[in-house]
Design a protein around this motif. Structure first.
Motif: not given
Lengths: 347, 347
Positions: A59-62, A64-65, A69-70, B62-63
């Motif tokens: 999961d990119r969100g996790a 990235s958090l 890094q995005s 995070a969002r």
DNA sequence: GCGTCCAGCACGCACAGCACC
DNA sequence: TGGTGCTGTGCGTGCTGGACG
């Protein structure tokens, strides 16, 4: 309750699901993805099999958090100008997006919030974690972006050369070489009076191309006296070309620093009854999609866009990974595409 | 240790920082952003002031982790085809990106992993949280994308009409109206024999434009007999235009379903010594950047790209928010741009 | 009870440090 | 010991439920 759950296709598969199915811990699955050399070969094979069987995707969100890094590359698309030939954005974007995916990055395109606050937009993109680094094109004469990014230590690469003071990672087309090829081509056809139509001095790209013309002319023992500099629009180029055609001993060929200016030259020639591609040879630069469509089809210098895109992404990804660059500044050799606008001089 | 910390410009400002500075809890700051009506007006004002003073921006990672949304719109860029006129990607992309930013979304462009597995790429983009919804263009005859996305309940909008079976949210240009305007323009110039050069039947866009021609001709009491259908490339169009010009009572004007086909018509005319814009009038469709550059400058139907982009984003954002659409299917009325390729019929 | 605001938890992942053979 | 694999923790948010006046 009739409404479908639009946003939830089905429950996501997570690291834990994979770990359970494979009979290992979360961390081992994580390592299988991010640090495969830490696992025993058989464990790795097994975990990887389960990953692909379940179709697991991190999961990119996790991610990235956690990593800050995005894995997103930002590209600010230049606003279209009706009086300039459409840029070769189409192919360039496609190539960049393709190369980025190969490195597990994606491309985010954005526009400046306001004409003045372009830098603020870059800052926002960074702060919100919407891009890790940037791809720059259309570097203007006193462009503030490279220096601004450089000072902040933000990774970026530029399509278009940079002064060493503001950035070291760029790819560019060797304009001098491209124009020299045009000169060679024209002298081969028998031309001796070859004029140059370029951008105002001080513009890096323009100076580069003008320099190529001058030295190639010298190499052929020809006089490099016929030149005009003007801004890169069709209408301005037409006026400048007019001045070239007004010269007492009229040039038999014109090399323009862009396809837009070449089309402007067409207009100027026709206005005085000269047929481009017969009475006057014209060479452009860029090989925009229109080059093949105008009449006569335009001989022009073609940028190796795919190579440029691939190199740019490679460099940016290396910078993002903190790795040293193998090549910091790359000059690509363009190709002359010969079409119908260049013929032997009349008479 | 001389190396600069490239990836860390400085410590990010978080909800907690704002909360501390404002003397409230994290949640209150969160509410100030996402649910302002839950706060007392004075609290809201205060918190907002602190937010802008500190320059706080919510972290996308995070969002995204929490809300399961990326706030990213996916757009698969069509591969460029050298034998077709460059699409109007430039302006379209710019407009879409602009509109998206207004809704606090961003635009991710991507390419298919392989020609066959385009749908897999869409699936991956969704699974990895790299896009919440998609923007589709260039819908082909039996395009599998709309149905695939529809079945999975994935929000998407299309630039190009959709059959109600596979999707309801689209924006399109009223091709029939555009072509009718071209017919009106030509009859105004005195033309009676106006041919149509279109795409093979069954293609929605093509049928739409062909239908506009047929009914406009009928409205003027003219015979709609002269038509040819072929694929949308310059070379194929040239061959088809050839057949039109071979007709015993030759048409004095040709309306082409795209600018590419109009340029093909130019070629066919010139091959038999007819000058487009003098002996034969030609109208295109799309107003690609090249239209103004070819000789003679092409009269063509221009798509209102900005409006289309704005509407598309508006619709997609509404779908992503689960709101009902105000307008599901929008037909935009195009404008005829008259240039030099249309004149009164000879004789 | 109503209007505000606050504390705890979970989202999915990667890193540090510990346990095992 | 060194090569492997596991448990605890925190990244910054937004939701749930509770506390206060």
């Amino acid at each position: 309750m009739g409404g479908a759950a639009v946003t939830r296709p089905d429950r996501r598969i997570t690291l834990i699901d994979v770990a359970r199915a494979a009979g290992v811990s979360r961390q081992t699955v994580s390592n299988a993805i991010n640090a495969p050399d830490l696992l025993r070969p058989d464990t790795l094979t097994h975990v990887r099999a389960v990953i692909s069987r379940l179709g697991y995707q991190p999961d990119r969100g996790a991610r990235s958090l956690r990593t800050r890094q995005s894995r997103l590359i930002g590209y600010c698309v230049p606003p279209p100008d009706p009086d300039r030939l459409g840029w070769v954005l189409d192919e360039f974007l496609h190539s960049v997006a393709d190369a980025a995916r190969g490195a597990d990055y994606h491309l985010v395109v954005f526009t400046p919030e306001s004409a003045s606050g372009e830098l603020d937009t870059y800052a926002t993109m960074l702060q919100t974690g919407c891009a890790d680094g940037f791809l720059l094109t259309d570097i203007a004469r006193h462009d503030r972006r490279p220096g601004w990014l450089q000072r902040r230590g933000v990774p970026f690469v530029s399509y278009g050369r940079l002064s060493p003071r503001v950035g070291k990672a760029w790819v560019d087309v060797d304009g001098a070489s491209g124009v020299a090829k045009a000169v060679d081509h024209l002298t081969g056809l028998g031309h001796r009076r070859i004029a140059f139509l370029g951008w105002p001095e001080g513009h890096r790209l323009g100076d580069d191309r003008a320099g190529g013309w001058r030295s190639a002319m010298a190499a052929h023992g020809l006089d490099a006296g016929d030149r005009e500099y003007t801004e890169d629009t069709i209408s301005a180029a037409a006026r400048a070309a007019d001045r070239l055609l007004d010269l007492p001993d009229r040039p038999t060929a014109v090399i323009a620093a862009s396809d837009s200016m070449a089309v402007g030259t067409y207009h100027a020639a026709r206005n005085r009854g000269l047929a481009p591609g017969r009475d006057l040879s014209v060479v452009g630069f860029d090989d925009t999609p229109s080059a093949a469509l105008v009449t006569p089809a335009l001989t022009t210098v073609s940028q190796p866009l795919r190579d440029a895109a691939r190199l740019l992404v490679e460099m940016l990804v290396a910078r993002l990974a903190g790795e040293p660059l193998k090549r910091r500044a790359v000059l690509l050799d363009p190709v002359l595409v010969v079409r119908d606008s260049t013929v032997s001089p009349p008479g």
